[in-house]
Design an enzyme around this catalytic site. Structure first.
Site, short mmCIF file in Angstrom:
data_model
loop_
_atom_site.label_atom_id
_atom_site.label_comp_id
_atom_site.label_asym_id
_atom_site.label_seq_id
_atom_site.Cartn_x
_atom_site.Cartn_y
_atom_site.Cartn_z
N GLU A 1 0.83 -1.20 0.00
CA GLU A 1 0.00 0.00 0.00
C GLU A 1 0.86 1.25 0.00
OE1 GLU A 1 -2.25 3.42 1.51
OE2 GLU A 1 -0.49 2.47 2.41
N ASP B 1 -7.12 2.51 7.98
CA ASP B 1 -5.79 3.12 7.87
C ASP B 1 -5.74 4.31 8.82
OD1 ASP B 1 -3.19 3.71 6.86
OD2 ASP B 1 -3.77 2.94 4.90
#
Length: 384
Positions: A223, A244
């Site tokens: 990511e 996140d």
């Protein structure tokens, strides 16, 4: 089913264990094994992609219109760019982070010959030598170097150590878990998100919770370099919620307490209906929340959409102060996120049409324009 109680002790221990494992993007095999074993211990069956992204499916009442919860195990780091004549290493960053936060970092260099310890230093590091020049040195990756804690006075001695261009450099997290709930460390993005997901699974399993559809728990490995969930989703997934960090800073609404729900990031708005549902769940379950918009941020959701996956996406976050630097969070946000994940996993499916890849207008969603249309004298369609 309402939100479930979260075992804070379990969440904290999982986060501590994850932080002990270096996992910059490109060097994630060990953390993948760690997370996979914990998922199996919790009773889930684990499947890995070729490169090591993790999918663990918890079966629900049906497979169609499955939901995905995604977090990423990779972190920031660095890579050897060049072996310098002075016996030090030139670096390039893995992921986007400022060399301002690299200065002074303790590191491990992973080479074929073994692991070496070292420190990232500015090119002019000694005030006794450079006096005020240490304060005028520009900030940037061209202005730092890695000092190896081994006999390395020149390039030939670096060669003898077996360190090569391209070797991965992991930065020590140096975590502190304070009694007042604050946690300070590097790499809370997104080791904290992974711990949240594991704590939510732990609660679902402990309570033998039944969900209306399968839940795909996904853990991506790239990511931080923009790849994320590009290749891990299956066609039966209709919606995906990414977990996140949210940026707590002046001008932002994110907080280190409660859930921060992202309304948009630099790639645009998140799905209207999925985001609205998450807000409603927070209200119904009395989970503290706030909304925010991130201008210089993207997550696993963006990579999935850009890869062509037709899924509804949303992003829920824990507020982080000094993201991608010396990060600070609070356990309250982690607990709140895990509670929201359990509530979402068990919540009813509201858009039945989403079980189909393609369908007609019947059952298609509506956005609240009816009153505005009436004010403008426009006749709105009846509900399908």
């Amino acid at each position: 089913m309402p939100r479930l109680d979260i075992d804070i002790g379990y969440l904290a221990e999982q986060l501590k264990g994850l932080l002990r494992i270096p996992s910059p993007t490109g060097y994630t095999d060990t953390v993948v094994r760690h997370v996979s074993r914990e998922l199996e211990r919790l009773g889930l069956t684990v499947e890995l992609t070729r490169r090591g992204a993790i999918r663990a499916v918890r079966q629900g009442s049906r497979r169609a219109s499955a939901r995905a919860i995604v977090s990423h195990v990779d972190t920031l780091g660095a890579q050897v760019k060049n072996l310098k004549d002075n016996g030090r290493l030139e670096l390039v960053p893995i992921g986007t982070w400022s060399a301002r936060f690299a200065e002074g970092a303790r590191t491990t260099i992973f080479s074929e010959a073994g692991a070496y310890r070292g420190t990232i230093l500015p090119l002019k590091a000694s005030g006794h030598t450079y006096n005020e020049e240490i304060d005028s040195l520009p900030v940037g990756w061209d202005h730092v170097e890695l000092r190896i804690d081994a006999l390395a006075r020149n390039r030939a001695e670096i060669d003898r150590l077996g360190i090569e261009i391209g070797d991965i450099v992991a930065v020590d997290p140096q975590p502190e878990f304070l009694d007042n709930g604050f946690i300070v460390s590097r790499h809370l993005d997104n080791k904290a998100g992974v711990a949240v997901v594991l704590a939510a699974i732990h609660a679902l399993e402990r309570n033998k919770a039944v969900t209306p559809v399968d839940i795909h728990f996904l853990f991506t490995i790239a990511e931080e370099v923009g790849v994320g969930a590009a290749s891990i989703l299956t066609e039966d997934v209709a919606s995906m919620v990414a977990i996140d960090n949210g940026t707590s800073a002046p001008g932002q609404a994110s907080s280190e307490f409660g859930v921060t729900i992202a309304m948009a990031d630099q790639t645009g708005p998140f799905d209207y209906h999925l985001t609205k549902k998450l807000v409603r769940l927070c209200k119904d379950e009395e989970i503290r929340y706030q909304k925010d918009v991130f201008r210089y941020y993207r997550s696993d959701s963006a990579s999935a959409i850009e890869a062509g996956h037709d899924v509804r996406t949303a992003l829920i976050t824990f507020g982080v102060d000094a993201s991608h630097g010396w990060e600070r969070i609070h356990m309250h946000a982690l607990r709140s996120l895990a509670e929201l994940v359990t509530a979402y996993a068990a919540s009813p499916v509201e858009i039945e049409r989403d079980r189909n890849l393609h369908a007609g207008l019947k059952g298609f969603t509506r956005q609240p324009l009816a009153e505005a249309a009436q004010d403008l004298g426009i006749e709105s369609d009846p509900a399908e």
